[in-house]
Design a protein around this motif. Structure first.
Motif, PDB file in Angstrom:
ATOM      1  N   UNK A  67       0.809  -1.217   0.000  1.00  0.00           N
ATOM      2  CA  UNK A  67       0.000   0.000   0.000  1.00  0.00           C
ATOM      3  C   UNK A  67       0.846   1.272   0.000  1.00  0.00           C
ATOM      4  N   UNK A  68       2.168   1.109  -0.077  1.00  0.00           N
ATOM      5  CA  UNK A  68       3.077   2.255  -0.121  1.00  0.00           C
ATOM      6  C   UNK A  68       2.940   3.155   1.109  1.00  0.00           C
ATOM      7  N   UNK A  69       2.858   2.522   2.288  1.00  0.00           N
ATOM      8  CA  UNK A  69       2.809   3.281   3.546  1.00  0.00           C
ATOM      9  C   UNK A  69       4.248   3.482   4.019  1.00  0.00           C
ATOM     10  N   UNK A  70       4.845   4.576   3.571  1.00  0.00           N
ATOM     11  CA  UNK A  70       6.283   4.778   3.758  1.00  0.00           C
ATOM     12  C   UNK A  70       6.658   4.954   5.230  1.00  0.00           C
ATOM     13  N   UNK A  71       5.830   5.663   5.998  1.00  0.00           N
ATOM     14  CA  UNK A  71       6.155   5.892   7.410  1.00  0.00           C
ATOM     15  C   UNK A  71       6.130   4.584   8.199  1.00  0.00           C
ATOM     16  N   UNK A  72       5.086   3.774   7.965  1.00  0.00           N
ATOM     17  CA  UNK A  72       4.993   2.493   8.656  1.00  0.00           C
ATOM     18  C   UNK A  72       6.154   1.585   8.253  1.00  0.00           C
ATOM     19  N   UNK A  73       6.490   1.575   6.969  1.00  0.00           N
ATOM     20  CA  UNK A  73       7.603   0.748   6.501  1.00  0.00           C
ATOM     21  C   UNK A  73       8.921   1.188   7.132  1.00  0.00           C
TER      22      UNK A  73
END
Length: 290
Positions: A67-73
């Motif tokens: 889902x391209x959740x950069x902060x969580x990644x």
């Protein structure tokens, strides 16, 4: 046309079954046995719960990547490296015990053994009645006791610190185990699937400051095992004869016979609720299919 046949040839090559030699078969068997033994060992320790948590985190990391959740990644990627070091520190005793058992086990019989840990079984009314009867009788004569009822979290690492019993639960057996000046009276008894599996077991002591200072090592051990597992522990005080129950890191003291029976009956009630929930889910699933 030649391009078509070249592409078809490449597709057939990638989907074809590769040639396997004896070395490849031996390699696969060794890896499979290693994975099986590791999983079998993990299921008898607290690491099984940790493994479930790691799987959930990996699923969250995969979903964040898709889902391209950069902060969580970013958070997960930076905490994973620290988490591996923390796991090695926290589970250092379990890893040490596993390495010690590596040289003691008979690997041939262990691999082909059909014995495996059963899923959590419902404690029968008879078992709970025998435990409450034993606790009440020992309380009358001020015989100290520590009885741990295992639930979903395996207590294999603490079971191994004691002496194997493997006997049907009865009040007479429990009273004899905790009788003064007997070889098995010191330590805790672990009960699993309506059977006494081990006695004289050592339990972890709680460091909680909320525990009353007047309570001794027996009560701290009961709270300690309830902090690292979902077990329920019955304690009989050697000084006062009072009966207590430790669960979820908390302790309930000064139980009368009826209060003890009510607390133990929670095990059967919760199991019954879980069964009803599963039946309800299955019924809804069937209704949707219809």
């Amino acid at each position: 046309m030649s391009k078509f046949f070249n592409g078809l040839e490449k597709y057939i090559y990638w989907t074809s079954i590769p040639k396997m030699g004896i070395n490849d078969i031996v390699d696969i068997l060794i890896v499979s046995v290693m994975i099986y033994l590791i999983v079998k060992w993990i299921k008898t320790t607290r690491a099984w719960v940790l493994l479930k948590g790691i799987i959930i985190l990996l699923c969250i990391a995969f979903a964040a990547y898709i889902l391209q959740l950069h902060t969580v990644s970013w958070i997960l990627s930076n905490t994973m490296s620290v988490g591996i070091t923390a796991i090695l520190i926290v589970f250092q005793p379990e890893l040490r015990n596993a390495l010690e058992q590596l040289g003691r086990k008979n690997w041939v019989t262990d691999i082909f053994s059909t014995e495996s840990r059963q899923e959590e079984q419902e404690y029968t009314a008879r078992t709970l009645q025998e435990i409450s009867r034993a606790a009440i009788e020992m309380g009358k004569v001020k015989t100290g006791a520590l009885i741990v009822l295992e639930r979903t979290v395996a207590l294999g690492e603490y079971e191994r610190t004691g002496i194997p019993i493997d006997a049907k639960v009865s009040s007479q057996l429990l009273i004899n185990i905790f009788e003064h000046n007997t070889p098995l009276h010191d330590g805790a008894v672990i009960i699993r699937n309506n059977r006494v599996v081990s006695a004289t077991c050592y339990l972890p002591l709680s460091d909680s400051v909320e525990i009353d200072k007047e309570m001794g090592t027996r009560h701290r051990a009961a709270v300690g095992i309830s902090e690292v597992s979902d077990s329920l522990t019955v304690i009989v005080s050697e000084e006062t004869g009072g009966i207590s129950i430790a669960r979820d890191g908390k302790i309930i003291r000064h139980l009368d016979p009826q209060g003890l029976r009510d607390e133990l009956s929670v095990l059967r009630e919760e199991k019954g609720q879980n069964k009803k929930f599963k039946l309800w889910k299955g019924r809804n699933r069937n209704e949707k299919k219809n």
